[in-house]
Design a protein around this motif. Structure first.
Motif, PDB file in Angstrom:
ATOM      1  N   PHE A  26     -53.232 -19.671 -46.756  1.00  0.00           N
ATOM      2  CA  PHE A  26     -54.565 -20.011 -46.261  1.00  0.00           C
ATOM      3  C   PHE A  26     -55.609 -19.045 -46.817  1.00  0.00           C
ATOM      4  O   PHE A  26     -56.680 -19.450 -47.285  1.00  0.00           O
ATOM      5  CB  PHE A  26     -54.566 -19.976 -44.736  1.00  0.00           C
ATOM      6  N   ALA A  27     -55.297 -17.740 -46.811  1.00  0.00           N
ATOM      7  CA  ALA A  27     -56.227 -16.740 -47.336  1.00  0.00           C
ATOM      8  C   ALA A  27     -56.417 -16.902 -48.836  1.00  0.00           C
ATOM      9  O   ALA A  27     -57.515 -16.680 -49.364  1.00  0.00           O
ATOM     10  CB  ALA A  27     -55.726 -15.331 -47.009  1.00  0.00           C
ATOM     11  N   LYS A  28     -55.373 -17.305 -49.524  1.00  0.00           N
ATOM     12  CA  LYS A  28     -55.494 -17.495 -50.975  1.00  0.00           C
ATOM     13  C   LYS A  28     -56.416 -18.662 -51.307  1.00  0.00           C
ATOM     14  O   LYS A  28     -57.203 -18.600 -52.253  1.00  0.00           O
ATOM     15  CB  LYS A  28     -54.108 -17.707 -51.589  1.00  0.00           C
ATOM     16  N   VAL A  29     -56.315 -19.744 -50.525  1.00  0.00           N
ATOM     17  CA  VAL A  29     -57.217 -20.875 -50.745  1.00  0.00           C
ATOM     18  C   VAL A  29     -58.656 -20.459 -50.454  1.00  0.00           C
ATOM     19  O   VAL A  29     -59.588 -20.796 -51.199  1.00  0.00           O
ATOM     20  CB  VAL A  29     -56.796 -22.073 -49.861  1.00  0.00           C
ATOM     21  N   LEU A  30     -58.854 -19.696 -49.357  1.00  0.00           N
ATOM     22  CA  LEU A  30     -60.192 -19.205 -49.039  1.00  0.00           C
ATOM     23  C   LEU A  30     -60.717 -18.300 -50.155  1.00  0.00           C
ATOM     24  O   LEU A  30     -61.905 -18.350 -50.499  1.00  0.00           O
ATOM     25  CB  LEU A  30     -60.177 -18.448 -47.712  1.00  0.00           C
ATOM     26  N   MET A  31     -59.845 -17.463 -50.712  1.00  0.00           N
ATOM     27  CA  MET A  31     -60.253 -16.588 -51.810  1.00  0.00           C
ATOM     28  C   MET A  31     -60.685 -17.413 -53.018  1.00  0.00           C
ATOM     29  O   MET A  31     -61.703 -17.123 -53.655  1.00  0.00           O
ATOM     30  CB  MET A  31     -59.107 -15.658 -52.185  1.00  0.00           C
ATOM     31  N   ALA A  32     -59.919 -18.463 -53.346  1.00  0.00           N
ATOM     32  CA  ALA A  32     -60.289 -19.323 -54.475  1.00  0.00           C
ATOM     33  C   ALA A  32     -61.637 -19.993 -54.232  1.00  0.00           C
ATOM     34  O   ALA A  32     -62.483 -20.063 -55.126  1.00  0.00           O
ATOM     35  CB  ALA A  32     -59.200 -20.368 -54.714  1.00  0.00           C
ATOM     36  N   GLU A  33     -61.860 -20.496 -53.010  1.00  0.00           N
ATOM     37  CA  GLU A  33     -63.141 -21.126 -52.680  1.00  0.00           C
ATOM     38  C   GLU A  33     -64.294 -20.133 -52.864  1.00  0.00           C
ATOM     39  O   GLU A  33     -65.338 -20.467 -53.432  1.00  0.00           O
ATOM     40  CB  GLU A  33     -63.127 -21.626 -51.227  1.00  0.00           C
ATOM     41  N   THR A  34     -64.095 -18.922 -52.371  1.00  0.00           N
ATOM     42  CA  THR A  34     -65.143 -17.901 -52.464  1.00  0.00           C
ATOM     43  C   THR A  34     -65.421 -17.536 -53.908  1.00  0.00           C
ATOM     44  O   THR A  34     -66.587 -17.397 -54.317  1.00  0.00           O
ATOM     45  CB  THR A  34     -64.729 -16.653 -51.662  1.00  0.00           C
ATOM     46  N   GLN A  35     -64.374 -17.366 -54.705  1.00  0.00           N
ATOM     47  CA  GLN A  35     -64.573 -16.990 -56.102  1.00  0.00           C
ATOM     48  C   GLN A  35     -65.229 -18.110 -56.902  1.00  0.00           C
ATOM     49  O   GLN A  35     -66.006 -17.840 -57.826  1.00  0.00           O
ATOM     50  CB  GLN A  35     -63.235 -16.586 -56.722  1.00  0.00           C
ATOM     51  N   ILE A  36     -64.952 -19.357 -56.547  1.00  0.00           N
ATOM     52  CA  ILE A  36     -65.637 -20.476 -57.208  1.00  0.00           C
ATOM     53  C   ILE A  36     -67.141 -20.390 -56.939  1.00  0.00           C
ATOM     54  O   ILE A  36     -67.962 -20.555 -57.840  1.00  0.00           O
ATOM     55  CB  ILE A  36     -65.063 -21.828 -56.729  1.00  0.00           C
ATOM     56  N   LYS A  37     -67.499 -20.122 -55.690  1.00  0.00           N
ATOM     57  CA  LYS A  37     -68.918 -20.003 -55.342  1.00  0.00           C
ATOM     58  C   LYS A  37     -69.576 -18.812 -56.034  1.00  0.00           C
ATOM     59  O   LYS A  37     -70.773 -18.835 -56.337  1.00  0.00           O
ATOM     60  CB  LYS A  37     -69.069 -19.879 -53.829  1.00  0.00           C
ATOM     61  N   LEU A  38     -68.789 -17.754 -56.308  1.00  0.00           N
ATOM     62  CA  LEU A  38     -69.313 -16.572 -57.005  1.00  0.00           C
ATOM     63  C   LEU A  38     -69.332 -16.753 -58.522  1.00  0.00           C
ATOM     64  O   LEU A  38     -69.806 -15.881 -59.252  1.00  0.00           O
ATOM     65  CB  LEU A  38     -68.465 -15.342 -56.656  1.00  0.00           C
TER      66      LEU A  38
END
Length: 492
Positions: free
Chosen positions: A143-155
């Protein structure tokens, strides 16, 4: 001297080594100096998780200008009084959660609440640090890895997000809904991040060449050790050159940045003197480059054909490997090892031209650095050439130095190199002595790039001056020459 750049470098190191507390401490100090107090707090919380003993004495919540000072008392900071921390003592929820996380750094629920608050405030950089901390606590959290990917896409960190998602997708136990979400994100990234890059250029150069016919410095040549008049005049010859290249680079979807590049190139020179031939080269190369923690490893395979008056004259092929690595922040060392083969063809008017065919092994070592806007380099090279004709075989050592000054979109280059060549056997048609040559080259030139000059095409005007001098124990090879040129290149 450049605090913002230093902070970026520190962050890149932490991307690879998140457990490095020394670098993270340095980053906290740098962020404080750049008025990134909130982000500094996020990294302090991670330090508290990684090294609670050392963090306890130095930690304090650092607020931005929109918040009031936190009530600072020993009782509220004591680890055994976490539950006594009151929300009303803090201006913002972030400050309140930060203080609670410091008291209990490995609490996943607190860190997740902190992450949600950061996202609600639009603090994506801080949210990324918090997710990094969550993954340090629970490295297997999908779950945290998916959230990390989402955040990095936005960045805008698309390659990093793609690497995380690809590792997730490689897990056969990944839940179906999470797998579909990861696949959707990867598809979006692939649309935004095309791994293929094309580059092309076309150049035209015109200039004047002094002593283009190769008259010897003494005006004489040796034939079987007999001195004869060279028969060549010292003339200035104008010339023009046309060059082109096209390349395709493909960025492989690896965690370590790896690029494959295929290039095709060619050039041709024509002069206004009847005794000089029209020459051209055409060839191609393929290379693979890997960049890992400041180390660049590259391997290149090249093939080139030289033509004279439209007829094949020689073929050249080489295989080279190079390694560059940083010694300090401003000092880089490089090494290169190459094997090449030069294959001369039968050519009308030149007897036994194929006997000049040779094999060469080259090794070089370079030291490069930067002082403000001036780059410098020193390169030593050693080469061993063996040919069918023993008089063409030789040993070579050379030393080259260069200075490059950049300003805005312009650069100026001054370089000098000296090469010492010793033939392994004498050419008895010329002299009983084996040829020794010491050649010195000086080059000064510069160019400026005008980006997007027309419809996505950049234009690069340039100039160059080259002076050459050769000293030899045989008059035939003692010469001086120079060349001036102006050019323009279109890049697209």
């Amino acid at each position: 001297a450049d605090i913002e750049l230093s902070a970026q470098i520190a962050q890149r190191i932490l991307d690879r080594e998140p457990h490095d507390t020394i670098v993270r401490s340095e980053l906290v100090s740098l962020l404080d100096q750049t008025n990134e107090a909130r982000l500094a707090t996020d990294h302090r919380l991670t330090l508290a998780l990684l090294d609670q003993d050392s963090a306890t004495d130095t930690f304090q919540v650092v607020e931005d200008v929109s918040t009031k000072d936190v009530v600072d008392n020993e009782e509220s900071r004591a680890p055994d009084t976490t539950n006594e921390i009151a929300r009303e003592d803090f201006e913002t929820t972030l400050d309140y959660l930060a203080e609670r996380i410091f008291q209990d750094p490995s609490n996943l629920n607190l860190n997740l609440e902190y992450f949600k608050e950061q996202v609600a405030r639009g603090d994506l950089e801080g949210a990324e640090v918090t997710l990094e901390r969550i993954l340090l606590i629970d490295p297997e959290s999908k779950f945290a890895k998916v959230l990390m990917a989402e955040t990095q896409i936005k960045l805008g960190k698309l390659p990093e997000a793609r690497n995380i998602l690809n590792r997730l997708l490689a897990d056969p136990e990944l839940a179906a809904d999470m797998r579909q979400k990861a696949l959707d994100y990867v598809a979006q990234i692939e649309d935004l991040l095309n791994p293929v890059t094309w580059r092309h250029s076309v150049g035209l150069t015109a200039g004047l060449s002094n002593n283009a016919l190769g008259r010897t410095a003494s005006g004489t040549v040796l034939y079987r050790d007999l001195a004869l008049a060279s028969g060549q005049s010292d003339v200035d010859v104008s010339f023009n050159e046309l060059s082109f290249d096209t390349s395709m680079s493909y960025l492989l979807p690896y965690e370590t940045p790896t690029t494959i590049t295929v290039t095709g190139f060619g050039s041709g020179r024509q002069s206004d003197h009847e005794d000089l031939s029209r020459t051209s080269t055409v060839g191609g190369s393929a290379s693979i480059k890997e960049i890992d923690d400041g180390t660049i490893l590259e391997s290149t395979l090249s093939a080139v054909q030289t033509r004279v008056d439209g007829e094949p004259y020689a073929n050249f092929a080489s295989l080279a490997a190079s390694l560059m690595t940083g010694l300090t922040e401003s000092l880089v060392v490089g090494s290169n090892l190459a094997y090449s083969k030069n294959m001369y063809q039968d050519f009308e008017g030149i007897a036994n031209n194929t006997n000049n065919s040779s094999e060469t092994v080259v090794m070089s070592l370079s030291l490069m650095g930067q002082v403000k806007k001036v780059g410098w380099s020193v390169t030593g090279k050693w080469a061993d050439t063996n040919a069918k004709d023993a008089s063409v075989s030789n040993d070579l050592q050379s030393l080259a130095m260069a200075l490059n000054y950049r300003f805005d979109n312009c650069s100026n280059l001054l370089s000098a190199d000296r090469a010492w060549t010793q033939a392994k056997a004498a050419n008895t048609f010329v002299s009983s002595q084996a040829k020794r040559v010491t050649q010195t080259n000086w080059t000064y030139g510069g160019s400026c790039v005008v980006e997007n000059f027309w419809n996505g095409v950049s234009i690069e005007p340039s100039y160059k001056f080259v002076w050459r001098e050769s000293d030899s124990n045989i008059p035939n090879y003692a010469k001086e020459s120079s060349e001036y040129s102006l050019g323009v290149k279109l890049r697209f």
